[in-house]
Design an enzyme around this catalytic site. Sequence first.
Site, PDB file in Angstrom:
ATOM      1  N   HIS A 334     -32.688  34.437 -24.194  1.00 52.07           N
ATOM      2  CA  HIS A 334     -33.283  34.498 -22.965  1.00 52.07           C
ATOM      3  C   HIS A 334     -33.028  35.870 -22.401  1.00 52.07           C
ATOM      4  CE1 HIS A 334     -29.264  33.417 -21.437  1.00 52.07           C
ATOM      5  NE2 HIS A 334     -29.775  33.832 -20.204  1.00 52.07           N
ATOM      6  N   ASP A 335     -32.086  36.475 -22.624  1.00 50.68           N
ATOM      7  CA  ASP A 335     -31.536  37.810 -22.044  1.00 50.68           C
ATOM      8  C   ASP A 335     -31.756  39.093 -22.903  1.00 50.68           C
ATOM      9  OD1 ASP A 335     -31.179  37.266 -19.207  1.00 50.68           O
ATOM     10  OD2 ASP A 335     -28.935  36.751 -19.426  1.00 50.68           O
ATOM     11  N   LYS A 338     -32.316  42.242 -21.541  1.00 50.80           N
ATOM     12  CA  LYS A 338     -31.303  42.792 -20.671  1.00 50.80           C
ATOM     13  C   LYS A 338     -30.746  44.086 -21.342  1.00 50.80           C
ATOM     14  CE  LYS A 338     -28.821  40.166 -18.235  1.00 50.80           C
ATOM     15  NZ  LYS A 338     -27.771  39.207 -17.533  1.00 50.80           N
ATOM     16  N   HIS A 363     -36.129  42.984 -16.826  1.00 52.09           N
ATOM     17  CA  HIS A 363     -35.447  42.350 -18.079  1.00 52.09           C
ATOM     18  C   HIS A 363     -36.314  41.218 -18.830  1.00 52.09           C
ATOM     19  CE1 HIS A 363     -32.643  39.572 -15.975  1.00 52.09           C
ATOM     20  NE2 HIS A 363     -32.928  38.807 -17.248  1.00 52.09           N
ATOM     21  N   HIS A 387     -37.147  32.453 -17.558  1.00 52.26           N
ATOM     22  CA  HIS A 387     -35.954  31.810 -16.843  1.00 52.26           C
ATOM     23  C   HIS A 387     -35.393  32.354 -15.608  1.00 52.26           C
ATOM     24  CE1 HIS A 387     -34.289  35.584 -18.611  1.00 52.26           C
ATOM     25  NE2 HIS A 387     -33.190  35.665 -18.025  1.00 52.26           N
ATOM     26  N   HIS A 388     -35.966  33.242 -15.162  1.00 50.08           N
ATOM     27  CA  HIS A 388     -35.918  33.673 -13.556  1.00 50.08           C
ATOM     28  C   HIS A 388     -36.958  33.366 -12.564  1.00 50.08           C
ATOM     29  CE1 HIS A 388     -32.103  35.836 -14.311  1.00 50.08           C
ATOM     30  NE2 HIS A 388     -32.726  36.429 -15.155  1.00 50.08           N
TER      31      HIS A 388
HETATM   32 FE   LIG Z   1     -29.007  35.056 -18.200  1.00 45.19          FE
HETATM   33 FE   LIG Z   2     -31.571  37.112 -17.306  1.00 45.97          FE
END
Ligand SMILES: [Fe+2]
Ligand SMILES: [Fe+2]
Length: 491
Positions: A334-335, A338, A363, A387-388
Site C-alpha cells: 500500500h505504501d 512512499k 504517495h 488507503h488514505h
Molecule cells: Fe501506511
Molecule cells: Fe500511506
Amino acid sequence: MSSRARDDTLNVIPSAQNSSLEAVRVSEVLAALSFALDLTEGQPMGHSLRSCLIGMEIADRLGLPLHDRRDLYYALLLKDVGCSSNSARVFELFGGDERLTKHDLKRVDWANYFKAMRYMFSHTMPSAPWFQRARRIVSLARAGSAVATDLIERRCERGAAIVTQIGLGARVADGVRSLDEHWDGSGQPRGLMHAAIPLQARILCLAQTLEVFTALEGAAAALEVAEQRSGRWFDPTLVSACRGMQPALASWRDLGEAALRHEVAEREPGGAVLLAGPGTLDRIALGFAEVVDAKSPFTAQHSFRVTHYALEIATRIGFDERERSDLRRAALLHDIGKLSVPNAVLDKPGSLSNEEWEAVRLHPYYTLRILLHVRGFQQIAQVAASHHERLDGRGYFRGLRGEQVPLAAQVIAAADIFEALSSPRPYRPALPEDTALQIMERDRRVGICDACLDALGEVVRGETADDVEHPLPGDDGESGAMADDAERRAA
Ligand SMILES: [Fe+2]
Ligand SMILES: [Fe+2]
C-alpha cells in the site's frame, strides 16, 4: 536457472506455451516494481529498465551462455532493491534531499579530487548556514571511505537478502551485492578486484553508469565516460564490447514507458520464462514491503503490521480466501508510492510545509501508478491506492466517498491508522493501544468503516504484541489519516 530446482513456486515453462496462458511473468512484476526503485534512487522512472536493456546488449555482444544471461537479467531488474536501506542514513549525513544526493552519487568519480569536493559542497546541508555546512563537510571528509563503505554495504547486503528471499538464487544475489565494486579494487564495500568481482556485477556497474550518463549528457558522452574509466571502474573487455552501441543507447533513452516495458519483456532470455505462482507473488510483495519499510526508521515493520491487522479484520468481517489473498498483497504494497517521498519529509520532527504535505499526499498516486503496471494487479492497485480515502470524502488522493472506497481499502485504512498511532513518530512517541482506538472512535462512520473498527477493537483487545508476527501479519507520519494527519499538520 540454478534456482529452479530449489523453488517450486518459480514455475518455468517453455516460452512457446506462454501466449496460451494468463499467468504473470516474474519479469513483468519485477519490471513494474522497478519503477519504485528508480524513485528511491532519485532516477527518472525507467532507469532500471533501460539499464536492463543495456546490460543484456552487453551480454549478447559477449556471447554469454543462457544461464548467465538469465541470472543477469533478473539482477539488472533488481540491482537497486536494497536502495531504501541507506536513505535515512544518507539524509542524516548530508541533509537536503537524499534522492538528489543518491542520484548524483552514481556519477561522481571519487578519484578526481575536484569533482569529489564539488559533489560534497553541492550536496551537504544545502540550505544550512555556511559554517554548519563547512563543519559537516570536514567531518564527512575525515570519516572518508568508512562512510562510503557503510552506506554501500547496507544497501548491497539488504539488496542481496531481498533477492534471496524472493527466490532468485545465490548468483543473482551475488551480482546485486557486488554492484558497486570496481575493476581496480577501488569500489565498495569489499574492494574486490578483476575476476573476483562476479561478471554480472561488472556488467551491472557499467550498464547503470551508461544509462545515467546517456540520460544526462547523451550516448556519445556516456561511452566516453566508459572509456575514461576503463581499467579503473570497468572491466576493459566489457568497455570494448560497448563500442558502436551509441545508436542503441540513444534510441532506448527516448522510449516511452509502455515501449520500454515491451522491449525489456522481449529481452528476457529465450528457452523458458519464469512464471509467478501465488507463492512467488507473495514473496515479491513481501520483499518490496521491506524496501518500503526500510526507507525510514519510523516505519520499520509498518507494512507487515498493517498487513497483519488488515487480515485479522478481514477474517472477522467475512472475507473469503481469495479476497484475503488480494488483500494481503494490497496491504503489503500500500505504501510503495512512499518511496517517492524524501526522508527530509518522512523523518521531519515538526509540522510540514504545504509543499512537503503535497509530496506526502501524492504517495498513494504513485502506489497506483506503479501497481497498475503489474498485469492482474488492477484491483489490488485500486485498493492499495485508496488507503488514505475517508468515507466522508475528505481523504486523499482522489477524495473518494462512501461506497466509492473499496471495502478492502477501508480495512487497510483502519489497520494503517491504528498501526501509525500505536507506533513512534518523529514528532511524538507511540500511543498506547487503547488511546489509539479511542482516537479512531471519533472517526467512526465519518471516516472509518464501522464494522472494520469493531473488528479491529476485537483483534487488539484479544492479542498481545507478540502475536504480530513476521512476515504477513503492519501512520506514517503522514499516513493514516485522519487523526494522525490532523495531529501532524497542527504540530
Ligand atoms: Fe501506511
Ligand atoms: Fe500511506
